[in-house]
Design an enzyme around this catalytic site. Structure first.
Site, PDB file in Angstrom:
ATOM      1  CG  HIS A   1      -2.150  -0.831   1.052  1.00  0.00           C
ATOM      2  ND1 HIS A   1      -2.316  -2.057   1.677  1.00  0.00           N
ATOM      3  CD2 HIS A   1      -3.269  -0.653   0.308  1.00  0.00           C
ATOM      4  CE1 HIS A   1      -3.487  -2.564   1.346  1.00  0.00           C
ATOM      5  NE2 HIS A   1      -4.079  -1.744   0.510  1.00  0.00           N
ATOM      6  N   GLY A   2       2.031   1.206   0.627  1.00  0.00           N
ATOM      7  CA  GLY A   2       2.900   2.378   0.629  1.00  0.00           C
ATOM      8  C   GLY A   2       3.916   2.309   1.743  1.00  0.00           C
TER       9      GLY A   2
END
Length: 403
Positions: free
Chosen positions: A332-333
């Site tokens: 996701h990051g």
């Protein structure tokens, strides 16, 4: 006339173009039970152009380069995988397949505000598809590589931007065998129903939560600071917005696929009615959950058990959960709240396993009825909403605002 850039399923114009473009394909499937293959290729190019062309031409160029890169990579792996000591070839192929996505995720982290030149909308989902094929080739589940079908699989425009993540063998089966007329009429009805339900989810309920309520609770929570009732309100409003917005998009993608005669798997199945976290992940973003389960967790577990890294299968399973959800968080990051989100869910799943083992052992002593089931659903719902508050990044924003 120059067609402007459009984000998939984001505006009425996109749906009007979609309906006009799909009409000949629908008519052919209804009347003849056959697809017009050249026409499907034509509308695919058209919708890829309006999604990745115009002002976003750099994304379009990145997409073209990416598809060529992955096609050559998969061909090379298919060609050389039969050699002796092929393990290193397999691991190299998987790494090279993931490498463009790694560049896209790492670039903003190394240079704040900078996006990778390799990036385009949907690169994560195309990477999942590419890695899936390499792994299934290694397992012997895919014995033949057809580059044209592979490219059609990657560039299937209804799902290219945000999934659902289809499986190659299932997709090719639909590609090679269009549904019979009677079956297609059934799919057509389902597709129309799902698209209209998607409008309700994304443009009415999702809009209300995201554009009307969310700014209000955001403002109130920022004014109060710290743990407050507005912050609790933000948690629930954001959770509802996230579900209805993404579930609405997924309904559009699945519904459009069915209009084209493809039974793309669904992404959501009443996730907020789940009675524990494991069940939640069987109902939320299902194609992603099942992809991570099949291609990461199960393979990691097989390796840990085969090599006897841990004596206890329970310990191995818990390590597998933490590895799985850490990878999901990093995907996701590269920010603390995505990592904490992953660790949080891994912890909940491990605790759920502890409870399920305890419950099985003391089955006769513990009550099991509609009340306990309802209580489990309520507790799971609140635990999930808390995870979405972490995921939203709002706590990070709140912290720095009041420093």
């Amino acid at each position: 006339m120059i067609i402007p850039h459009m984000v998939p399923y984001a505006s009425p114009k996109y749906f009007i173009l979609l309906l006009i473009a799909l009409a000949p394909l629908i008519i052919s499937l209804v009347l003849r039970g056959k697809r017009i293959n050249w026409y499907q290729a034509l509308i695919t190019l058209g919708f890829l152009y309006i999604s990745f062309g115009g002002v976003d031409y750099k994304q379009g160029l990145a997409l073209i380069g990416y598809v060529i890169y992955q096609s050559v990579l998969v061909w090379c792996y298919h060609h050389y995988r039969q050699q002796k000591n092929q393990n290193w070839i397999f691991y190299l192929a998987v790494f090279l397949s993931i490498l463009p996505l790694i560049f896209v995720k790492v670039t903003p982290f190394l240079a704040a505000g900078t996006n990778s030149i390799f990036g385009f909308l949907g690169i994560s989902y195309l990477t999942f598809k590419s890695v899936q094929i390499i792994m299934e080739m290694r397992d012997g589940m895919i014995k033949k590589y057809d580059p044209i079908k592979y490219i059609q699989f990657l560039l299937f425009f209804p799902t290219i931007s945000s999934g659902p993540i289809d499986r190659y063998r299932r997709f090719v089966k639909d590609l090679d065998q269009p549904p019979a007329k009677e079956k297609y009429v059934e799919l057509l009805g389902q597709g129309v129903h799902q698209i209209f339900l998607g409008f309700l989810y994304k443009f009415i309920i999702g809009y209300y939560f995201g554009q009307v309520l969310l700014p209000v609770v955001d403002h109130l929570a920022m004014e109060r600071g710290g743990i407050s009732w507005p912050l609790v309100g933000y948690m629930y409003v954001y959770s509802m917005y996230l579900f209805f917005d993404f579930a609405g998009y997924s309904l559009f993608a699945v519904g459009t696929s069915k209009l084209m005669g493809y039974e793309t798997p669904p992404n959501f199945n009443k996730p907020f009615l789940s009675w524990n976290i494991k069940e939640f992940w069987n109902r939320w973003h299902m194609t992603l959950s099942f992809w991570f389960r099949d291609y990461i967790y199960m393979r990691l577990m097989f390796m840990l058990i085969k090599k006897k890294v841990f004596k206890s299968r329970i310990v191995a399973s818990n390590i597998g959960y933490f590895a799985l959800f850490l990878i999901m968080g990093f995907w996701h990051g590269l920010t603390w709240y995505y990592i904490v989100y992953g660790l949080y869910h891994a912890t909940l799943i491990c605790l759920t396993d502890v409870w399920l083992r305890f419950k099985k052992k003391h089955k006769k002593q513990l009550p099991s009825n509609k009340f306990t089931h309802g209580l489990a659903v309520v507790l799971t719902f609140h635990a999930v909403c808390l995870s979405f508050l972490i995921f939203s990044g709002f706590l990070d924003k709140l912290f720095f605002h009041h420093m």
